[in-house]
Design an enzyme around this catalytic site. Structure first.
Site, PDB file in Angstrom:
ATOM      1  N   LYS A  22      -1.155   3.057 -15.493  1.00  0.00           N
ATOM      2  CA  LYS A  22      -2.202   3.927 -14.948  1.00  0.00           C
ATOM      3  C   LYS A  22      -1.762   5.394 -14.908  1.00  0.00           C
ATOM      4  CE  LYS A  22      -2.723   1.884 -10.945  1.00  0.00           C
ATOM      5  NZ  LYS A  22      -1.758   0.757 -11.043  1.00  0.00           N
ATOM      6  N   ARG A  96      -8.153   0.889  -3.582  1.00  0.00           N
ATOM      7  CA  ARG A  96      -7.297  -0.290  -3.673  1.00  0.00           C
ATOM      8  C   ARG A  96      -7.730  -1.389  -2.723  1.00  0.00           C
ATOM      9  NH1 ARG A  96      -2.358   2.607  -5.809  1.00  0.00           N
ATOM     10  NH2 ARG A  96      -0.656   1.127  -5.980  1.00  0.00           N
ATOM     11  N   ARG A 135      11.298   1.134 -15.478  1.00  0.00           N
ATOM     12  CA  ARG A 135      10.984   2.414 -14.830  1.00  0.00           C
ATOM     13  C   ARG A 135      11.944   2.672 -13.669  1.00  0.00           C
ATOM     14  NH1 ARG A 135       5.072   3.244 -12.389  1.00  0.00           N
ATOM     15  NH2 ARG A 135       5.893   2.146 -10.588  1.00  0.00           N
ATOM     16  N   ARG A 141      12.500   5.279  -8.569  1.00  0.00           N
ATOM     17  CA  ARG A 141      11.530   5.232  -7.470  1.00  0.00           C
ATOM     18  C   ARG A 141      11.967   4.204  -6.452  1.00  0.00           C
ATOM     19  NH1 ARG A 141       5.217   4.956  -9.071  1.00  0.00           N
ATOM     20  NH2 ARG A 141       5.227   3.476  -7.351  1.00  0.00           N
ATOM     21  N   ARG A 152       4.342  -5.892  -4.327  1.00  0.00           N
ATOM     22  CA  ARG A 152       3.224  -5.049  -4.798  1.00  0.00           C
ATOM     23  C   ARG A 152       2.264  -5.857  -5.679  1.00  0.00           C
ATOM     24  NH1 ARG A 152       6.854  -0.773  -7.231  1.00  0.00           N
ATOM     25  NH2 ARG A 152       5.040   0.132  -8.205  1.00  0.00           N
TER      26      ARG A 152
HETATM   27  P1  AMP Z   1       1.303   3.931  -6.928  1.00  0.00           P
HETATM   28  O1  AMP Z   1       2.088   5.120  -7.386  1.00  0.00           O
HETATM   29  O2  AMP Z   1      -0.160   4.058  -7.231  1.00  0.00           O
HETATM   30  O3  AMP Z   1       1.867   2.640  -7.445  1.00  0.00           O
HETATM   31  O4  AMP Z   1       1.432   3.864  -5.332  1.00  0.00           O
HETATM   32  C1  AMP Z   1       2.670   3.732  -4.694  1.00  0.00           C
HETATM   33  C2  AMP Z   1       2.479   3.238  -3.268  1.00  0.00           C
HETATM   34  O5  AMP Z   1       1.695   4.192  -2.533  1.00  0.00           O
HETATM   35  C3  AMP Z   1       1.715   1.931  -3.125  1.00  0.00           C
HETATM   36  O6  AMP Z   1       2.554   0.794  -3.290  1.00  0.00           O
HETATM   37  C4  AMP Z   1       1.168   2.053  -1.708  1.00  0.00           C
HETATM   38  O7  AMP Z   1       2.178   1.828  -0.750  1.00  0.00           O
HETATM   39  C5  AMP Z   1       0.802   3.533  -1.633  1.00  0.00           C
HETATM   40  N1  AMP Z   1      -0.584   3.773  -2.102  1.00  0.00           N
HETATM   41  C6  AMP Z   1      -0.969   4.461  -3.218  1.00  0.00           C
HETATM   42  N2  AMP Z   1      -2.313   4.490  -3.322  1.00  0.00           N
HETATM   43  C7  AMP Z   1      -2.780   3.791  -2.255  1.00  0.00           C
HETATM   44  C8  AMP Z   1      -4.085   3.442  -1.808  1.00  0.00           C
HETATM   45  N3  AMP Z   1      -5.193   3.793  -2.499  1.00  0.00           N
HETATM   46  N4  AMP Z   1      -4.196   2.731  -0.663  1.00  0.00           N
HETATM   47  C9  AMP Z   1      -3.105   2.363   0.051  1.00  0.00           C
HETATM   48  N5  AMP Z   1      -1.853   2.646  -0.319  1.00  0.00           N
HETATM   49  C10 AMP Z   1      -1.680   3.357  -1.470  1.00  0.00           C
END
Ligand code: AMP
Length: 194
Positions: A22, A96, A135, A141, A152
């Site tokens: 994404k 989400r 990654r 990260r 996740r």
């Molecule tokens: P991502 O970079 O999109 O994988 O997001 C990393 C982490 O940020 C996720 O595992 C969640 O802990 C938090 N996060 C990101 N977007 C959301 C969202 N829309 N709702 C809740 N938590 C989020």
């Protein structure tokens, strides 16, 4: 539609499990279509880095691979969307949860814009884990370790996957095969968009 201010608006949603690509596609797609990229994960990581209140609340939740509470996320997205005139955004990693999707519908209706399309990047689970572990080595990260990755994935299955039905029913969902070179996937996405 003849009103140019209406025709200029665009709201794309990019969905898919962790590791589907994404973030990479969001960057390229936003650039190609002149959209403002709103990645809730990036915004949260920025809050953590800056040590804001939100960052302090989010850090341990993110490190555990859980979702940050809806109210915090929705407020963060609302503030960004309200800055946009016309609204031309690519949402990456939001919504989400069902509550986030419903809040987004309300917010967009207040702003008098609608979702242009929802792109779902599809990649098999064994490939996702492989990508996330590689990654982890490249970017370091803090939520890319094996335990968190597994959580996740589960969180995605439980809380985010039901949204696929929601957008399927509304006729906005576009399935895209996320396997293969980045630029090929980008072409596939472009093909399903209006
Ligand atoms: P991502 O970079 O999109 O994988 O997001 C990393 C982490 O940020 C996720 O595992 C969640 O802990 C938090 N996060 C990101 N977007 C959301 C969202 N829309 N709702 C809740 N938590 C989020």
């Amino acid at each position: 539609m003849t009103d140019s201010s209406v025709a200029q608006t665009e709201v794309l949603l990019l969905m898919g499990p962790p590791g589907a690509g994404k973030g990479t596609q969001a960057l390229k797609l936003a650039q190609a279509r002149g959209l403002h990229k709103l990645s809730t994960g990036d915004m949260l990581r920025d809050h953590v880095k800056r040590g804001t209140d939100l960052g302090r609340q989010a850090k341990s939740i993110m490190d555990a691979g859980e979702l940050v509470p809806d109210e915090l996320i929705i407020a963060m997205v609302r503030a960004e969307l309200e800055k946009q005139t016309p609204v031309r955004v690519l949402l990456d990693g939001f919504p989400r949860t069902a509550a986030q999707a419903e809040a987004l519908d309300r917010l967009l209706s207040e702003l008098q814009v609608s979702i242009t399309a929802v792109v779902l990047l599809e990649v098999q689970e064994d490939e996702l884990v492989k990508r996330l572990l590689s990654r982890a080595e490249r970017e370091g990260r803090s939520d890319d370790n094996e335990t968190t990755i597994r959580n996740r994935m589960q969180v995605y299955q439980r809380q985010t996957k039901p949204l696929i039905d929601y957008y399927q029913r509304s006729g906005q969902l576009r399935h895209v095969n996320g396997l293969g070179p980045v630029d090929e996937v980008l072409v596939r996405i472009a093909e399903v968009l209006p």
